[in-house]
Design a protein around this motif. Structure first.
Motif, PDB file in Angstrom:
ATOM      1  N   ASN A  25      62.330  63.634 -17.443  1.00 34.94           N
ATOM      2  CA  ASN A  25      62.660  63.151 -18.778  1.00 34.94           C
ATOM      3  C   ASN A  25      62.265  61.706 -19.020  1.00 34.94           C
ATOM      4  N   GLY A  26      61.404  61.164 -18.192  1.00 35.20           N
ATOM      5  CA  GLY A  26      60.884  59.832 -18.464  1.00 35.20           C
ATOM      6  C   GLY A  26      61.920  58.746 -18.266  1.00 35.20           C
ATOM      7  N   SER A  27      61.763  57.624 -18.953  1.00 31.53           N
ATOM      8  CA  SER A  27      62.622  56.462 -18.760  1.00 31.53           C
ATOM      9  C   SER A  27      62.921  55.810 -20.094  1.00 31.53           C
ATOM     10  N   ARG A  28      63.864  54.883 -20.076  1.00 32.38           N
ATOM     11  CA  ARG A  28      64.184  54.109 -21.275  1.00 32.38           C
ATOM     12  C   ARG A  28      64.188  52.632 -20.920  1.00 32.38           C
ATOM     13  N   GLN A  29      63.812  51.821 -21.885  1.00 38.54           N
ATOM     14  CA  GLN A  29      63.840  50.379 -21.706  1.00 38.54           C
ATOM     15  C   GLN A  29      65.191  49.858 -22.175  1.00 38.54           C
ATOM     16  N   PRO A  30      65.937  49.187 -21.322  1.00 39.62           N
ATOM     17  CA  PRO A  30      67.244  48.656 -21.732  1.00 39.62           C
ATOM     18  C   PRO A  30      67.093  47.583 -22.795  1.00 39.62           C
ATOM     19  N   ARG A  31      68.045  47.575 -23.738  1.00 42.09           N
ATOM     20  CA  ARG A  31      67.941  46.609 -24.830  1.00 42.09           C
ATOM     21  C   ARG A  31      69.293  46.154 -25.348  1.00 42.09           C
ATOM     22  N   TYR A  32      70.391  46.678 -24.789  1.00 44.27           N
ATOM     23  CA  TYR A  32      71.715  46.363 -25.316  1.00 44.27           C
ATOM     24  C   TYR A  32      72.529  45.554 -24.308  1.00 44.27           C
ATOM     25  N   PRO A  33      73.442  44.714 -24.795  1.00 45.22           N
ATOM     26  CA  PRO A  33      74.269  43.909 -23.872  1.00 45.22           C
ATOM     27  C   PRO A  33      75.122  44.763 -22.940  1.00 45.22           C
TER      28      PRO A  33
ATOM     29  N   ARG B 214      73.637  73.470 -12.495  1.00 45.46           N
ATOM     30  CA  ARG B 214      72.237  73.080 -12.517  1.00 45.46           C
ATOM     31  C   ARG B 214      72.087  71.599 -12.160  1.00 45.46           C
ATOM     32  N   PRO B 215      71.105  71.239 -11.339  1.00 45.20           N
ATOM     33  CA  PRO B 215      70.861  69.817 -11.058  1.00 45.20           C
ATOM     34  C   PRO B 215      70.647  69.036 -12.353  1.00 45.20           C
ATOM     35  N   GLU B 216      71.245  67.867 -12.428  1.00 39.42           N
ATOM     36  CA  GLU B 216      71.233  67.093 -13.668  1.00 39.42           C
ATOM     37  C   GLU B 216      69.825  66.639 -14.033  1.00 39.42           C
ATOM     38  N   ALA B 217      69.567  66.646 -15.342  1.00 36.94           N
ATOM     39  CA  ALA B 217      68.224  66.370 -15.838  1.00 36.94           C
ATOM     40  C   ALA B 217      68.098  64.988 -16.463  1.00 36.94           C
ATOM     41  N   TYR B 218      69.173  64.199 -16.432  1.00 37.73           N
ATOM     42  CA  TYR B 218      69.112  62.865 -17.034  1.00 37.73           C
ATOM     43  C   TYR B 218      69.641  61.833 -16.048  1.00 37.73           C
ATOM     44  N   CYS B 219      69.008  60.692 -16.062  1.00 38.15           N
ATOM     45  CA  CYS B 219      69.334  59.601 -15.149  1.00 38.15           C
ATOM     46  C   CYS B 219      70.795  59.178 -15.284  1.00 38.15           C
ATOM     47  N   HIS B 220      71.491  59.043 -14.164  1.00 37.72           N
ATOM     48  CA  HIS B 220      72.884  58.636 -14.195  1.00 37.72           C
ATOM     49  C   HIS B 220      73.046  57.237 -14.778  1.00 37.72           C
ATOM     50  N   ARG B 221      72.097  56.376 -14.474  1.00 43.00           N
ATOM     51  CA  ARG B 221      72.196  55.011 -15.002  1.00 43.00           C
ATOM     52  C   ARG B 221      72.045  55.016 -16.518  1.00 43.00           C
ATOM     53  N   ALA B 222      71.169  55.840 -17.045  1.00 43.86           N
ATOM     54  CA  ALA B 222      71.004  55.937 -18.494  1.00 43.86           C
ATOM     55  C   ALA B 222      72.245  56.547 -19.140  1.00 43.86           C
ATOM     56  N   ILE B 223      72.862  57.525 -18.469  1.00 45.93           N
ATOM     57  CA  ILE B 223      74.091  58.127 -18.981  1.00 45.93           C
ATOM     58  C   ILE B 223      75.212  57.093 -19.031  1.00 45.93           C
ATOM     59  N   LEU B 224      75.342  56.313 -17.957  1.00 49.51           N
ATOM     60  CA  LEU B 224      76.361  55.265 -17.932  1.00 49.51           C
ATOM     61  C   LEU B 224      76.109  54.242 -19.040  1.00 49.51           C
ATOM     62  N   ASP B 225      74.850  53.872 -19.244  1.00 47.30           N
ATOM     63  CA  ASP B 225      74.515  52.956 -20.342  1.00 47.30           C
ATOM     64  C   ASP B 225      74.985  53.520 -21.679  1.00 47.30           C
ATOM     65  N   ALA B 226      74.777  54.812 -21.887  1.00 46.74           N
ATOM     66  CA  ALA B 226      75.132  55.442 -23.155  1.00 46.74           C
ATOM     67  C   ALA B 226      76.643  55.440 -23.368  1.00 46.74           C
ATOM     68  N   ILE B 227      77.405  55.785 -22.335  1.00 48.83           N
ATOM     69  CA  ILE B 227      78.862  55.814 -22.469  1.00 48.83           C
ATOM     70  C   ILE B 227      79.409  54.412 -22.680  1.00 48.83           C
TER      71      ILE B 227
ATOM     72  N   ASP C 114      67.227  56.159 -28.039  1.00 50.80           N
ATOM     73  CA  ASP C 114      66.639  55.817 -26.750  1.00 50.80           C
ATOM     74  C   ASP C 114      67.529  56.214 -25.568  1.00 50.80           C
ATOM     75  N   PHE C 115      68.755  56.679 -25.849  1.00 52.30           N
ATOM     76  CA  PHE C 115      69.606  57.223 -24.809  1.00 52.30           C
ATOM     77  C   PHE C 115      69.335  58.720 -24.660  1.00 52.30           C
ATOM     78  N   PRO C 116      69.836  59.348 -23.599  1.00 53.52           N
ATOM     79  CA  PRO C 116      69.752  60.806 -23.513  1.00 53.52           C
ATOM     80  C   PRO C 116      70.451  61.443 -24.712  1.00 53.52           C
ATOM     81  N   PRO C 117      70.141  62.708 -25.057  1.00 50.43           N
ATOM     82  CA  PRO C 117      70.773  63.366 -26.210  1.00 50.43           C
ATOM     83  C   PRO C 117      72.294  63.265 -26.150  1.00 50.43           C
TER      84      PRO C 117
ATOM     85  N   PHE D 121      80.560  63.022 -20.000  1.00 51.31           N
ATOM     86  CA  PHE D 121      81.874  62.418 -20.231  1.00 51.31           C
ATOM     87  C   PHE D 121      82.974  63.458 -20.063  1.00 51.31           C
ATOM     88  N   ARG D 122      82.800  64.643 -20.644  1.00 51.33           N
ATOM     89  CA  ARG D 122      83.812  65.698 -20.578  1.00 51.33           C
ATOM     90  C   ARG D 122      84.015  66.185 -19.149  1.00 51.33           C
TER      91      ARG D 122
END
Length: 300
Positions: free
Chosen positions: A27-35, A62-75, A91-94, A102-103
C-alpha cells in the motif's frame, strides 16, 4: 532526510510488524505532515512496546495491509483534533481500516496493554518502581454529543452538565491507572467502588489512594475491608476562600487538564462508553510517548 523534532517518512522500509511480516508494503507510503505524527524518537520508544497482532500468534485473521505507524498517526490525529472518523484526511489509510484497528484494540484490551507498558517505562525513567503504591481518584463531568444515547448519559446537578462522567485513578506522577466512563448522574462513590476494585486487582502494590470529600462514607470502610486499600480524604478547610491548591488532589486535576487538551475529549462524542475510555487511553499514550522521547538517553 529527517529533521530533529520532526517525523521521518513512513516508507516501505518501515520496521513495523505489518511491513515486516504482513502486507503493508503493498500500500505504499505517506509523507508525514501533521504535528501529531509519530516522530523518530517516539517510534524508537513505542515500537518495542506495541502488542503483537493476533495473526502472528496463531489466532487467525488476515495479515494487516496497512503500516502500524501510519495507523497510529491516524488515530493520534483523530484524538488530538477531534475529527469524525469519516473525515480522516486522504493521506492516512482508509478511515474504516483505521476504525477497525481502533475497535480491535478496544475490544481486546490492546490499547490498555500498550498504555500500561508505556506507563511502566516512564515510571522507570523517573526513578520509580513499575508498580505504584499510591494514587489519586477524581471524576470529571463533560457534555455529551447528540449521538450519545439516553442509556449512557445523565445530568450532573452539581456541575449542571448533561452528559457523561469520567472517573480516573492516577499515580503520583499523574499517569493513568484506571478509567471508567458513566452517565453524569452516577455518584462518585458508586463508580469508585467498581473502579477501585478494578485498579486494586490490576495493581497489587497499591496501598493508598487520596480523594476529595465526595468519596466519604461507607466507601472508606469498604476499601479497607475488601480491597486492603486506605482511602484518605483530603478536605478543603472551611476557612479557605477562593481557589486553593489542595495536597495530592492537584495531581489528578492536572491529568484532567492534559486530557482536555485533546479535542476529542473536550466533549464526549462516543456512542459506547468503552470507546470513550479507549480515547482516554489513547490521549495518555500521546502524553507519555512525547515525554519518553524527550528524556530518551542520547546514544554516543
Amino acid at each position: 532526510m529527517s529533521v530533529a523534532g520532526q517525523s521521518s517518512s513512513v516508507t516501505r522500509g518501515c520496521d513495523c510488524l505489518a511491513h515486516r511480516f504482513g502486507n503493508a508494503a503493498d500500500n505504499g507510503s505517506r509523507q508525514p505532515r501533521y504535528p501529531t505524527d509519530v516522530t523518530d524518537a517516539e517510534w524508537a520508544v513505542l515500537r518495542p512496546l506495541l502488542p503483537v497482532p493476533g495473526w502472528m500468534r496463531g489466532r487467525g485473521g488476515r495479515p494487516e495491509a496497512y503500516c502500524h505507524r501510519a495507523i497510529l498517526d491516524a488515530i493520534r490525529y483523530l484524538v488530538d483534533n477531534g475529527i469524525k472518523w469519516r473525515a480522516m484526511p486522504a493521506d492516512f489509510p482508509p478511515w474504516d481500516r483505521v476504525y477497525a484497528f481502533f475497535r480491535r484494540w478496544r475490544d481486546h484490551g490492546l490499547v490498555t496493554e500498550f498504555h500500561d507498558r508505556l506507563r511502566g517505562r516512564l515510571r522507570e525513567r523517573e526513578g520509580r518502581d513499575t508498580e505504584p503504591t499510591a494514587g489519586v481518584i477524581d471524576s470529571q463531568s463533560v457534555k455529551a454529543d447528540a449521538v450519545v444515547g439516553s442509556d449512557s448519559r445523565g445530568f450532573d446537578g452539581g456541575k449542571l452538565i448533561n452528559g457523561r462522567k469520567r472517573h480516573l485513578v492516577v499515580d503520583t506522577l499523574g499517569l493513568l491507572l484506571g478509567v471508567m466512563v458513566t452517565a453524569a448522574d452516577i455518584g462518585d462513590r458508586t463508580a469508585a467502588k467498581v473502579l477501585l476494585g478494578q485498579v486494586a486487582d490490576a495493581h497489587h502494590q497499591l496501598e493508598l489512594v487520596w480523594a476529595d470529600g465526595g468519596y466519604t462514607g461507607s466507601l472508606v470502610e469498604h476499601c479497607l475491608a475488601t480491597l486492603a486499600l486506605v482511602l484518605s480524604i483530603v478536605k478543603r478547610s472551611d476557612n479557605q476562600k477562593g481557589f486553593v491548591v489542595l495536597p495530592k488532589r492537584w495531581i489528578v486535576e492536572r491529568t484532567n487538564a492534559w486530557l482536555m487538551r485533546t479535542r476529542r475529549l473536550a466533549r464526549d462524542y462516543e456512542c459506547r462508553t468503552t470507546s470513550a475510555e479507549a480515547m482516554v487511553y489513547w490521549s495518555m499514550t500521546m502524553v507519555m510517548t512525547r515525554r519518553l522521547a524527550r528524556t530518551r538517553p542520547q546514544l554516543a
